[in-house]
Design a protein around this motif. Structure first.
Motif, short mmCIF file in Angstrom:
data_model
loop_
_atom_site.label_atom_id
_atom_site.label_comp_id
_atom_site.label_asym_id
_atom_site.label_seq_id
_atom_site.Cartn_x
_atom_site.Cartn_y
_atom_site.Cartn_z
N ARG A 1 3.40 -11.35 -4.08
CA ARG A 1 3.78 -10.04 -3.54
C ARG A 1 3.87 -8.97 -4.63
N LYS A 2 4.50 -9.29 -5.74
CA LYS A 2 4.66 -8.30 -6.81
C LYS A 2 3.29 -7.89 -7.38
N SER A 3 2.42 -8.87 -7.55
CA SER A 3 1.07 -8.57 -8.05
C SER A 3 0.29 -7.72 -7.06
N ALA A 4 0.49 -7.97 -5.76
CA ALA A 4 -0.19 -7.18 -4.73
C ALA A 4 0.30 -5.72 -4.76
N ARG A 5 1.61 -5.53 -4.95
CA ARG A 5 2.15 -4.15 -5.05
C ARG A 5 1.60 -3.45 -6.30
N LYS A 6 1.52 -4.17 -7.40
CA LYS A 6 0.99 -3.59 -8.64
C LYS A 6 -0.47 -3.21 -8.45
N ALA A 7 -1.25 -4.06 -7.79
CA ALA A 7 -2.65 -3.74 -7.52
C ALA A 7 -2.77 -2.52 -6.62
N MET A 8 -1.88 -2.39 -5.62
CA MET A 8 -1.87 -1.21 -4.74
C MET A 8 -1.63 0.06 -5.57
N ILE A 9 -0.68 -0.01 -6.48
CA ILE A 9 -0.36 1.16 -7.31
C ILE A 9 -1.54 1.52 -8.21
N ASP A 10 -2.11 0.52 -8.85
CA ASP A 10 -3.19 0.78 -9.80
C ASP A 10 -4.50 1.19 -9.13
N SER A 11 -4.84 0.58 -7.98
CA SER A 11 -6.15 0.83 -7.38
C SER A 11 -6.14 1.85 -6.25
N GLN A 12 -4.98 2.10 -5.61
CA GLN A 12 -4.94 3.04 -4.50
C GLN A 12 -4.18 4.32 -4.84
N LEU A 13 -3.05 4.18 -5.50
CA LEU A 13 -2.20 5.36 -5.74
C LEU A 13 -2.61 6.12 -7.00
N ARG A 14 -2.60 5.46 -8.14
CA ARG A 14 -2.93 6.16 -9.39
C ARG A 14 -4.32 6.79 -9.34
N THR A 15 -5.28 6.10 -8.77
CA THR A 15 -6.66 6.61 -8.73
C THR A 15 -6.81 7.79 -7.76
N SER A 16 -5.80 8.01 -6.92
CA SER A 16 -5.86 9.12 -5.95
C SER A 16 -4.85 10.22 -6.27
N GLY A 17 -4.34 10.22 -7.49
CA GLY A 17 -3.48 11.32 -7.93
C GLY A 17 -2.00 11.12 -7.74
N ASN B 1 0.80 9.79 -9.48
CA ASN B 1 1.14 9.29 -10.80
C ASN B 1 2.57 9.58 -11.20
N GLU B 2 3.34 10.22 -10.33
CA GLU B 2 4.73 10.52 -10.63
C GLU B 2 5.53 9.22 -10.63
N GLU B 3 6.24 8.99 -11.71
CA GLU B 3 6.93 7.71 -11.90
C GLU B 3 7.95 7.41 -10.81
N PHE B 4 8.67 8.44 -10.32
CA PHE B 4 9.67 8.16 -9.28
C PHE B 4 9.01 7.60 -8.03
N ALA B 5 7.85 8.13 -7.66
CA ALA B 5 7.15 7.65 -6.46
C ALA B 5 6.59 6.24 -6.70
N LEU B 6 6.00 6.03 -7.85
CA LEU B 6 5.44 4.70 -8.15
C LEU B 6 6.54 3.64 -8.22
#
Length: 193
Positions: A3-19, A21-26
């Motif tokens: 689960r933790k790896s899946a959340r990290k992959a979501m952050i790296d491949s879906q969120l960061r790549t789409s703008g 990047n604010e640490e509080f949201a991540l």
């Protein structure tokens, strides 16, 4: 994948790549397991980049919508928050540690005028709406913010607004896939085109 790896992959491949990047949201997106808000048979879909329909109009929106919603709203400890739920408490779990108070209600409760309290400084709508019911506008404090989805001519958009002098106008921020909350559909009418 755990689960933790899946959340990290979501952050790296879906969120960061789409703008997003604010640490509080991540940090909030990393802390809250999406699968906890899904039925067991749909838990394996928790980190896909699409909304997950849950039946009877309920949904868990795509991760990108929630990330963009958070960075548009910038919630803080002084906020008194109202969440119009899309059918899960995922958004509430994201927001609750960042704000002073959170109340979550359904779209049906809004339409029926059953909004507890008032003077909310921040309102989240967990879905796209065609119109804002008067009761929802009345629940927002003057100077309060409202952030959610807006359905304009068949296209969903992230939108935000502020209540000034008793009036709220949602302004589109960007086009993004958002599940529609049909309780807020405009009444159908006929007209010459």
């Amino acid at each position: 994948m755990d689960r933790k790896s899946a959340r990290k992959a979501m952050i790296d491949s879906q969120l960061r790549t789409s703008g997003v990047n604010e640490e509080f949201a991540l940090a909030r997106m990393m802390a809250v397991p999406r699968e906890d808000f899904l039925p067991v048979e749909k838990a394996g879909l928790a980190y896909i980049d699409r909304s997950i329909a849950l039946g009877e109009g309920a949904h868990l929106a795509a991760p990108l919508f929630y990330g963009k919603l958070l960075i548009e709203a910038v919630p803080d400890a002084s906020d008194r928050v109202l969440i119009v739920s899309g059918g899960t408490d995922y958004l509430k779990a994201l927001v609750e540690p960042m704000v002073g108070e959170v109340t979550s209600i359904t779209a049906r409760e809004v339409v029926e005028g059953s909004i507890p309290g008032g003077d909310y400084t921040l309102v989240f709508i967990d879905g796209a709406v065609e119109r804002l019911p008067d009761a929802l506008g009345e629940a927002v404090a003057d100077g309060g913010r409202i952030v959610g989805g807006l359905l304009l001519r068949g296209v969903t958009r992230l939108a935000s607004g502020r209540k000034i002098a008793g009036q709220i106008a949602l302004e589109p921020v960007e086009d993004i896939g958002i599940p529609v909350l049909h309780a807020f559909d405009r009444p159908k009418s006929w007209s010459f085109s």
